[in-house]
Design an enzyme around this catalytic site. Structure first.
Site, short mmCIF file in Angstrom:
data_model
loop_
_atom_site.label_atom_id
_atom_site.label_comp_id
_atom_site.label_asym_id
_atom_site.label_seq_id
_atom_site.Cartn_x
_atom_site.Cartn_y
_atom_site.Cartn_z
N SER A 158 -12.66 3.26 -0.24
CA SER A 158 -11.29 3.66 0.09
C SER A 158 -11.17 5.19 0.06
O SER A 158 -11.89 5.87 0.77
CB SER A 158 -10.30 2.97 -0.86
OG SER A 158 -8.98 3.17 -0.42
N ASP A 262 -7.78 -5.34 7.05
CA ASP A 262 -7.45 -4.06 6.45
C ASP A 262 -6.65 -3.23 7.46
O ASP A 262 -7.12 -3.02 8.59
CB ASP A 262 -8.74 -3.34 6.06
CG ASP A 262 -8.51 -2.01 5.36
OD1 ASP A 262 -7.36 -1.53 5.30
OD2 ASP A 262 -9.51 -1.45 4.85
N HIS A 292 -8.11 -4.89 2.43
CA HIS A 292 -8.56 -3.62 1.86
C HIS A 292 -8.98 -3.82 0.40
O HIS A 292 -8.20 -4.27 -0.42
CB HIS A 292 -7.44 -2.58 1.94
CG HIS A 292 -7.89 -1.20 1.59
ND1 HIS A 292 -8.61 -0.41 2.46
CD2 HIS A 292 -7.76 -0.47 0.45
CE1 HIS A 292 -8.88 0.75 1.88
NE2 HIS A 292 -8.38 0.73 0.66
#
Length: 313
Positions: A158, A262, A292
């Site tokens: 991320s 995501d 995600h």
């Protein structure tokens, strides 16, 4: 959604540019297979190092282990290297591959806006280099005796994927010998722009990463007065002086991991195309199902992801 700060359980003081974090973040203490090392006393940064579990470590010490320099996620504003979600994931990497994992506890925004985390990444790369050169008085024995400095990887999840990417750009300008970066591993990397993508708009109220929350994270992380078309957020913008055009000279291989559930997936696909245009050999693992950060929560998907990383390494 009504209030992204309420979603994050945080309160921003715009006068002091600080964040009160009420988000419940459990931490995991050290055990015999982990240790914490101070990185930069002035910046109050540190490293959490992971090795394979003792019983497996004894089996693997007849060969040197790859070194993975890891950057955790959290939108640049949440979590630390000792946060249980990050600790468990890094321990899984160390166990499954096996490998030595150097997880960087970098400075968070907004108290330390970008490029602070990128500077901390450079500190971490230099620390690993110094370990390889034997420059430090208190050399880290796990790296000294068991680490393969010719087989290092930069990895992030991320926002950590964003940091890993920018760390690799900075590494182009650095003399890292004897460290050799064998590849870059970007797990659901966090990028953005002023222009919305189809996946942005498809899941505006995504339960894990709503659009308003993503925007707030960028507002807190980017230099004051910057838009989401800043190079730290949008890698398609002209580079910031780092030799991104020469990326293939250092990063010959890159693994990009993503999930079609995501909201960031379109940006990750754009990143793949950009890297390929720069001459980087990119491998992708993009799953139809998933959201995600799903490997941090779903053991089955995590196991599959670790298998992909092991094959890449």
């Amino acid at each position: 959604m009504a209030d992204p700060y309420e979603f994050l359980m945080c309160i921003h003081d715009p006068e002091e540019d600080t964040l009160t974090r009420n988000f419940p973040i459990p931490a995991t203490p050290l055990d015999q297979n982990t240790k914490d090392i101070s990185l930069n006393l002035d910046r109050k940064t540190s490293l959490r190092i992971f090795r394979p579990p003792t019983e497996e470590f004894c089996v693997t010490t007849n060969k040197l282990l790859p070194i993975i320099i890891y950057f955790h996620g959290g939108g640049f504003v949440l979590f630390n290297a000792d946060s249980t979600i990050n600790h468990d994931f890094c321990q899984s990497i160390a166990t499954h591959l096996p490998a030595l994992v150097v997880s960087v506890d970098y400075r968070l925004a907004p108290e330390n806006r970008l490029p602070a985390a990128y500077d901390d990444a450079v500190d971490a790369l230099n620390w690993v280099k110094d370990q390889g050169l034997g420059k430090l008085n208190n050399s880290e024995v796990w790296l000294k005796e068991y680490g393969d400095f010719s087989k290092c990887f930069i990895m992030g999840c991320s926002s950590g994927g964003n940091i890993a990417y920018h760390a690799s750009l900075r590494a182009i300008e650095m003399d890292l010998e004897p460290v050799i970066i064998n590849g870059l591993i970007l797990h659901s990397p966090f990028f953005g722009s002023l222009q919305r993508t189809e996946s942005d708009l498809k899941v505006i109220n995504d339960q894990d990463l709503p659009l308003a929350v993503r925007d707030v994270m960028w507002e807190l992380a980017l230099p004051l007065g910057s838009s989401r078309d800043h190079v730290y957020c949008n890698p398609n913008i002209a580079n910031d002086g780092s030799s991104s055009g020469n990326m293939a000279g250092l990063i010959k291989r890159c693994l990009v991991i993503g999930f079609y559930g995501d909201p960031l997936i379109d940006r990750q696909i754009q990143l793949v195309k950009m890297l390929e245009e720069k001459g980087v050999k990119v491998e992708t693992w993009i799953e139809q199902e998933g959201y995600h950060g799903v490997p941090c929560f779903d053991p089955k998907i995590r196991e599959t992801l670790l298998g992909k990383i092991k094959y890449f390494i």
